[in-house]
Write a protein that holds these residues in place. Structure first.
Motif, PDB file in Angstrom:
ATOM      1  N   SER A  33       0.819  -1.204   0.000  1.00 50.72           N
ATOM      2  CA  SER A  33       0.000   0.000   0.000  1.00 50.72           C
ATOM      3  C   SER A  33       0.848   1.246   0.000  1.00 50.72           C
ATOM      4  CB  SER A  33      -0.933  -0.010   1.207  1.00 50.72           C
ATOM      5  OG  SER A  33      -2.061  -0.791   0.928  1.00 50.72           O
ATOM      6  N   LEU A  58     -10.179   0.015  -3.164  1.00 48.51           N
ATOM      7  CA  LEU A  58     -10.330   0.920  -2.026  1.00 48.51           C
ATOM      8  C   LEU A  58     -11.813   1.060  -1.662  1.00 48.51           C
ATOM      9  CD1 LEU A  58      -7.843   3.771  -3.040  1.00 48.51           C
ATOM     10  CD2 LEU A  58      -7.458   1.951  -1.364  1.00 48.51           C
ATOM     11  N   TYR A  59     -12.073   1.054  -0.368  1.00 50.96           N
ATOM     12  CA  TYR A  59     -13.431   1.265   0.133  1.00 50.96           C
ATOM     13  C   TYR A  59     -13.645   2.758   0.378  1.00 50.96           C
ATOM     14  CZ  TYR A  59     -13.737  -3.776   0.871  1.00 50.96           C
ATOM     15  OH  TYR A  59     -13.762  -5.133   0.690  1.00 50.96           O
ATOM     16  N   SER A  61     -14.506   6.283   2.094  1.00 45.12           N
ATOM     17  CA  SER A  61     -14.204   6.827   3.420  1.00 45.12           C
ATOM     18  C   SER A  61     -15.449   6.811   4.294  1.00 45.12           C
ATOM     19  CB  SER A  61     -13.682   8.258   3.296  1.00 45.12           C
ATOM     20  OG  SER A  61     -12.453   8.293   2.622  1.00 45.12           O
ATOM     21  N   SER A  76     -10.251   6.977   3.693  1.00 43.09           N
ATOM     22  CA  SER A  76      -9.662   6.283   2.556  1.00 43.09           C
ATOM     23  C   SER A  76      -9.095   7.325   1.602  1.00 43.09           C
ATOM     24  CB  SER A  76     -10.723   5.427   1.860  1.00 43.09           C
ATOM     25  OG  SER A  76     -10.167   4.711   0.790  1.00 43.09           O
ATOM     26  N   THR A 179     -16.454   3.334  -3.297  1.00 47.98           N
ATOM     27  CA  THR A 179     -15.775   2.039  -3.298  1.00 47.98           C
ATOM     28  C   THR A 179     -15.534   1.562  -4.724  1.00 47.98           C
ATOM     29  OG1 THR A 179     -16.783   1.414  -1.189  1.00 47.98           O
ATOM     30  CG2 THR A 179     -15.931  -0.372  -2.565  1.00 47.98           C
ATOM     31  N   TRP A 204      -1.452   4.506  -0.188  1.00 45.48           N
ATOM     32  CA  TRP A 204      -2.852   4.129  -0.394  1.00 45.48           C
ATOM     33  C   TRP A 204      -3.398   3.585   0.917  1.00 45.48           C
ATOM     34  CZ3 TRP A 204      -4.577   3.125  -5.848  1.00 45.48           C
ATOM     35  CH2 TRP A 204      -3.603   3.516  -6.782  1.00 45.48           C
ATOM     36  N   ARG A 205      -4.569   4.084   1.309  1.00 42.27           N
ATOM     37  CA  ARG A 205      -5.117   3.645   2.593  1.00 42.27           C
ATOM     38  C   ARG A 205      -6.614   3.413   2.504  1.00 42.27           C
ATOM     39  NH1 ARG A 205      -6.978   4.315   7.731  1.00 42.27           N
ATOM     40  NH2 ARG A 205      -5.582   3.631   9.400  1.00 42.27           N
ATOM     41  N   ASN A 206      -7.060   2.321   3.131  1.00 43.44           N
ATOM     42  CA  ASN A 206      -8.479   2.017   3.279  1.00 43.44           C
ATOM     43  C   ASN A 206      -8.974   2.553   4.620  1.00 43.44           C
ATOM     44  OD1 ASN A 206      -9.944   0.420   1.148  1.00 43.44           O
ATOM     45  ND2 ASN A 206      -8.053  -0.796   1.262  1.00 43.44           N
ATOM     46  N   GLY A 213      -7.650  -3.644  -0.481  1.00 38.98           N
ATOM     47  CA  GLY A 213      -8.996  -4.209  -0.385  1.00 38.98           C
ATOM     48  C   GLY A 213      -9.063  -5.679  -0.738  1.00 38.98           C
TER      49      GLY A 213
END
Length: 524
Positions: A33, A58-59, A61, A76, A179, A204-206, A213
């Motif tokens: 990520s 990615l989901y 936020s 996210s 998403t 990159w962050r979920n 994801g």
């Protein structure tokens, strides 16, 4: 003018973008990520130059980003950190120092469902003829905004100034409120920028962490599998202790596989948990997880093989084939370890498709060798047990053979489904379901181990599956198969002995009678 590639006319827009994205997906793909770029080169494609910066599911936020927010939970995003573009000295010398912009590089973030909004049927970059109607600007990537999602696909621009050899991208964070599977590309349209290199990283962050994801459900799965292996290990240990006097060598091999499976699942869980918390995969934990996985796979296959050969049941040792079994195990471990290292350490884009195929093929061929050898050995073992009329052991091996056959059929069916899944989803649009592919193999291996534990569980009567001398084998099996008629068996044996004694007495009488007659004849 239409762009052509060989004999194929690139007219349909979906074909242009589809081929473009598929080629990018397989050309480069990062697994972490935190995507790091170290002087990476741009690749020419149609009338543009691109670098694939990453792709992840990615989901959306759960919380919205603000400039003062420090906690990251529930958010996210994709963040650009210290992105630097360096062009060649030849390209720099051609520029005018007084010009404010002498080269444009764009970062494009697009959801895979909106891929048709990049480029058109003829080109990816805007040309003077296309710019005449005001739909795009010359030197920029053609993007049509999504009316249902304003501002997307996202475009971030960075320009070279004057004769500057470097251009630094402004620190920017893009929030994800929908998403989907997102792709990041760095692109430029100016041919004079050919040879430009990119350095830096993107984060990159979920909402729940840095875990991609696709991989997020696997962390929960490995946690649950750790618990199931723990439960199996406790039940096996209790049985092991209860009948410790009747333990055979095979039970120690089963114990080793259970222990390796428990460690493997626990290591993968902690590796994923660390990945989720930090966004990177440390070499140490990942290396241990990969090694335990390769060792467990190897030992599991060797266990199936030696059980199929009748080790501890119809033969006390493997004899002369021990070296061949160990050699196959060692080769499989090396091949499996190499493949696991490539898939889990570093970026997979370090290896071309041919290089990865070179590592996948040996593992597949060795698995085929294991399957052929296992079923060939099972056939010979069943034949021996039928000849010896060892009914209890024969029934045991029939159950094992049926279980193994079912697992092979399920494996073949699942391989077919996996091929269909990958062929029908080249751009990972079904990323939320992708975790079930590796999870199935882990679950199948566990269920097969449970079957072996049930069939070969320690008990007070180990002769039902342990090796015994051939002379006493039939008697033991007969006693086991008629456990409910012990008195009858004993009575039958007593009757047989009594009949034998009578025959001996009759024979003796005949001999003695003959001897008396001879004496009388001599006297006469």
């Amino acid at each position: 003018m239409r762009y052509t590639l060989g004999h194929f006319d690139l007219v349909p827009q979906s074909c242009v973008i589809g081929v473009f994205l598929v080629s990018l997906l397989w050309a480069t793909r990062a697994r972490a990520s935190i995507h790091e770029y170290k002087k990476e080169a741009f690749i020419p494609r149609f009338n543009s130059f691109f670098f694939h910066g990453g792709s992840e599911g990615l989901y959306a936020s759960k919380l919205h980003l603000t400039t003062d927010d420090k906690p990251l939970n529930g958010k996210s995003f994709i963040r650009f950190d210290e992105i630097t573009f360096r062009r060649t000295k030849e390209a720099t010398n051609k520029q005018n120092e007084m010009q404010p912009s002498t080269g444009l590089v764009e970062a494009i973030i697009v959801e895979v469902k909106d891929r048709d909004k990049i480029g058109n049927s003829d080109a990816i970059c805007c040309t003077p003829s296309l710019a005449s109607d005001g739909s795009c600007k010359v030197g920029e990537v053609i993007i049509r905004q999504d009316p249902d999602n304003p501002g997307w696909p996202k475009r971030l621009q960075t320009s070279f100034e004057g004769k500057s050899e470097e251009a630094k991208m402004v620190l920017h964070t893009v929030e994800i409120n929908k998403t989907g599977m997102y792709y990041l590309y760095f692109m430029f349209c100016d041919p004079e920028l050919k040879g430009t290199l990119i350095s830096g990283r993107t984060v990159w962050r979920n909402p729940e962490g840095y875990l991609p994801g696709k991989m997020a459900p696997l962390m929960t799965f490995y946690g649950l599998m750790s618990l199931t292996y723990l439960v199996l290990g406790l039940l096996w240990f209790l049985r092991f202790v209860q009948y410790w006097k009747d333990i055979i060598q095979l039970h120690y091999h089963i114990t080793a596989v259970i222990g390796l499976g428990m460690c493997e699942m626990a290591l993968w869980y902690f590796e994923y948990a660390n990945f989720d918390a930090t966004g990177s995969r440390p070499m140490g934990i990942t290396l241990w997880a990969v090694t335990f996985s390769a060792v467990k796979k190897t030992v599991s296959r060797l266990l199936l093989l030696v059980v199929s050969m009748g080790y501890g049941v119809v033969r006390p040792t493997l004899g002369g084939i021990t070296s061949k079994v160990l050699l196959l195990g060692m080769v499989y471990f090396v091949a499996s370890e190499a493949l696991e290292l490539v898939e889990h350490l570093g970026n997979i884009n370090d290896f071309s498709g041919k290089a990865r195929l070179f590592l996948v093929l040996p593992v597949a061929l060795l698995d085929a060798c294991f399957i052929l050898w296992i079923f060939s050995s099972l056939s010979k073992t069943l034949e021996k047990l039928q000849i010896r009329r060892s009914m209890a052991k024969l029934e045991l091996y029939r159950k094992f053979t049926n279980s193994l056959a079912v697992s092979v059929l399920l494996s073949v069916a699942w391989i077919g489904y996996e091929l269909y899944f990958n062929a029908s989803d080249p751009l990972s649009e079904l990323w939320q379901r992708a975790w079930i592919i590796p999870a199935f193999w882990t679950l199948l291996a566990y269920l097969l181990l449970v079957v072996i534990c049930i069939l070969w569980a320690p008990s007070h009567n180990p002769t039902r599956y342990s090796y015994s001398e051939e002379t006493g084998d039939d008697l033991d099996e007969e006693a086991i198969s008629l456990t409910g008629s012990g008195v009858k068996v004993a009575g039958d044996l007593a009757t047989k002995l009594e009949r034998k004694e009578r025959k001996v007495l009759i024979a003796a009488d005949h001999v003695l009678g003959l001897g008396v007659d001879l004496e009388e004849d001599k006297r006469e």
